[in-house]
Design an enzyme around this catalytic site. Sequence first.
Site, PDB file in Angstrom:
ATOM      1  N   GLU A   1      47.896  45.161  43.078  1.00 41.27           N
ATOM      2  CA  GLU A   1      46.520  45.275  43.581  1.00 41.27           C
ATOM      3  C   GLU A   1      46.451  46.499  44.483  1.00 41.27           C
ATOM      4  O   GLU A   1      47.276  46.671  45.370  1.00 41.27           O
ATOM      5  CB  GLU A   1      46.122  43.992  44.332  1.00 41.27           C
TER       6      GLU A   1
ATOM      7  N   GLY B   1      43.556  36.735  42.172  1.00 42.83           N
ATOM      8  CA  GLY B   1      44.776  36.105  41.664  1.00 42.83           C
ATOM      9  C   GLY B   1      44.590  34.933  40.726  1.00 42.83           C
ATOM     10  O   GLY B   1      45.573  34.285  40.356  1.00 42.83           O
TER      11      GLY B   1
ATOM     12  N   CYS C   1      35.115  41.583  33.206  1.00 38.19           N
ATOM     13  CA  CYS C   1      34.047  40.593  33.394  1.00 38.19           C
ATOM     14  C   CYS C   1      32.688  41.272  33.223  1.00 38.19           C
ATOM     15  O   CYS C   1      31.810  41.168  34.059  1.00 38.19           O
ATOM     16  CB  CYS C   1      34.140  39.830  34.703  1.00 38.19           C
TER      17      CYS C   1
HETATM   18  C1  LIG Z   1      38.366  42.192  37.885  1.00 41.20           C
HETATM   19  S1  LIG Z   1      39.218  42.225  39.389  1.00 41.20           S
HETATM   20  C2  LIG Z   1      40.665  41.304  39.001  1.00 41.20           C
HETATM   21  C3  LIG Z   1      40.481  39.812  39.003  1.00 41.20           C
HETATM   22  C4  LIG Z   1      41.803  39.077  38.880  1.00 41.20           C
HETATM   23  N1  LIG Z   1      42.545  39.479  37.713  1.00 41.20           N
HETATM   24  C5  LIG Z   1      41.636  37.557  38.861  1.00 41.20           C
HETATM   25  O1  LIG Z   1      41.696  36.952  37.790  1.00 41.20           O
HETATM   26  O2  LIG Z   1      41.466  36.981  39.947  1.00 41.20           O
HETATM   27  C6  LIG Z   1      39.867  43.856  39.398  1.00 41.20           C
HETATM   28  C7  LIG Z   1      40.785  44.143  40.563  1.00 41.20           C
HETATM   29  O3  LIG Z   1      41.397  45.420  40.333  1.00 41.20           O
HETATM   30  C8  LIG Z   1      41.571  46.057  41.570  1.00 41.20           C
HETATM   31  N2  LIG Z   1      41.809  47.502  41.283  1.00 41.20           N
HETATM   32  C9  LIG Z   1      40.864  48.460  41.099  1.00 41.20           C
HETATM   33  N3  LIG Z   1      41.465  49.646  40.829  1.00 41.20           N
HETATM   34  C10 LIG Z   1      42.804  49.414  40.843  1.00 41.20           C
HETATM   35  C11 LIG Z   1      43.937  50.246  40.643  1.00 41.20           C
HETATM   36  N4  LIG Z   1      43.804  51.558  40.396  1.00 41.20           N
HETATM   37  N5  LIG Z   1      45.165  49.687  40.743  1.00 41.20           N
HETATM   38  C12 LIG Z   1      45.308  48.355  41.001  1.00 41.20           C
HETATM   39  N6  LIG Z   1      44.264  47.539  41.224  1.00 41.20           N
HETATM   40  C13 LIG Z   1      43.028  48.051  41.131  1.00 41.20           C
HETATM   41  C14 LIG Z   1      40.305  45.723  42.315  1.00 41.20           C
HETATM   42  O4  LIG Z   1      40.472  45.904  43.711  1.00 41.20           O
HETATM   43  C15 LIG Z   1      40.091  44.265  41.914  1.00 41.20           C
HETATM   44  O5  LIG Z   1      40.707  43.405  42.838  1.00 41.20           O
END
Ligand SMILES: C[S@@+](CC[C@H](N)C(=O)[O-])C[C@H]1O[C@@H](n2cnc3c(N)ncnc32)[C@H](O)[C@@H]1O
Length: 377
Positions: free
Chosen positions: A233, A214, A331
Amino acid sequence: MHDKFRGRLLSLLLSFYNSQHKSFSYLGEDFFEDSEYQRFYRKIYFSIFRNLGFIERVLTEHTKNLKDKKAKSLLVLGASQIFFMDDIPDYACINETVKLAPVRLKKFINATLRNIARNKEALILTYSIRENFPAWFVQKWSDLFSNDSELDVFLTNLNKSPEFCSINLDSLTPEPYTKNSSRYYPMDLASFYIPMLTEDTRPASILDACAAPGGKTIILSHLHPDTKITAMEKDSERSDILRRNAQKYEAKNVTIVNEDFLNFEPKNQKKFDLILLDAPCTGLGTMKRHPEIRWLRTKKDVKKMASYQSKFLEKASQLVTQGGCILYSVCSLEAEEGIDVINNFIDSNPNFKILTPDFHHIPSEFFCGKFYYTLPH
Ligand SMILES: C[S@@+](CC[C@H](N)C(=O)[O-])C[C@H]1O[C@@H](n2cnc3c(N)ncnc32)[C@H](O)[C@@H]1O
């Protein structure tokens, strides 16, 4: 009595070697939470994975017995402390490791580590930064830099500790890292500026498609306090963390949705003015915080992720209003997962174009052509 936290590090190394790096899941930040000396054990953990190429090479020069995974794990644990934990005397590094060894290995571990400790000064002179990254990764980046010293600066910086700052949520400015509080969010600068790229836009609705834990949702919420934000999420545990963070940092205009973005069908087919797509990726850009990740990912993973990320971008394009914006980020430093995904999408979707926001207070060295792109140095 053996030290249970070193024992934990040993089990971790064993599972790393037994699953041949594949299904080893990397540490959460709280792996040593129950220890009084979290920083100390974390330092050993970081030393191991940041220097594993060097450590393994030294071990192969000192013994032929590395097929035994238990012996190898014990030697890596002991050698990492001898080389990189300056505040522990060598004899203690050796004794603590021998205590963890089964009887059949005690003598061997003791003798090998003693031998290494004796040659320590000469061995450290043979250290090369490049041996601490997989060959495919070094090759890829050496093709991108014009000279060797640039490559070495890049790799050396990837091997450093991450620098966090505290984002003042009232002024939305970075400040030196202070204790966590509900008005200051701990974040690295490179991540902070991603949601800030939308500073000049006035979206009526925002979708944060992959939102947990988040960080970027919180910044978006304070940057656009009058806009309704949907934070999505897929993972239910991570979705709970997202909910707790949104509450703690008073992201009041955020609605959390625990759903798979790829299957998401908004009510009344409502579209969003701004979609932040912080897509799942290899995480190869998070090596400062997760040094182990370099040993877990392969060239193939980068390709696989890139095709997955294209699906996310296609989906986002169906959910954005006409004239709206998609902010795509990952990232990972690999072009295949970032710049190439965007360029390929634009090539097959001529009704979209790349928008580069004005730099404002974002350092200009954080841009690469049309793209916001930060390197570890
Ligand atoms: C790079 S992280 C996001 C970091 C977040 N935006 C932050 O700034 O704290 C990617 C996130 O996407 C979620 N995710 C993966 N596949 C997804 C999907 N099909 N739908 C929604 N969320 C997904 C993962 O569980 C993970 O928490």
